[in-house]
Design a protein around this motif. Structure first.
Motif: not given
Length: 130
Positions: A29-31, A87-96, A24-25
């Motif tokens: 969206a989609g870009g 430096v820590e974690g694996e990326p997740e699409a929480k807001e994308h 969003d917005p």
């Protein structure tokens, strides 16, 4: 005073760049863009970037060298982008909608938002490999 948005050009150990697809917005969206967001009052750019990466991707990043200066955005905002490493974690699409790791030869395989395109070109020269 400009309103500041910070972005992370997250590069992995293989020289790939992390791209994030906007949810969003609706007009954006989609870009595809660099993860990041607005700097909150009383927050410095680096603190905001670390916070945004934690909120949006669930990762802790180390902020590196800045890419260029202030990149103009609509509405009186400016975008400031830094190279960053997870430096820590694996990326997740929480807001994308989606995330993609792009090698140098894949950088233009996604439709980047117009404001992010010149930054992609600036980052391209800093990626390892092809």
């Amino acid at each position: 005073m400009d309103k500041v948005v910070v972005g992370a050009a997250i590069v992995d150990g293989n020289g790939r760049l992390l791209a994030a697809q906007r949810a969003d917005p609706p007009e954006l969206a989609g870009g595809w863009e660099f993860p990041g967001g607005k700097v909150d009052p009383g927050e410095d750019d680096h603190t905001a970037l670390v916070r945004e990466c934690k909120e949006e991707l669930g990762v802790l990043v180390e902020v590196g060298q800045r890419i260029g200066g202030d990149w103009p955005l609509a509405g009186g905002y400016v975008l400031r982008v830094w190279l960053a490493q997870i430096v820590e974690g694996e990326p997740e699409a929480k807001e994308h909608l989606d995330l993609r790791w792009l090698a140098g030869h894949e950088l233009y395989d996604v439709p980047w938002l117009p404001a992010d395109l010149p930054i992609v070109r600036a980052v391209q020269g800093r990626l390892g490999g092809d």
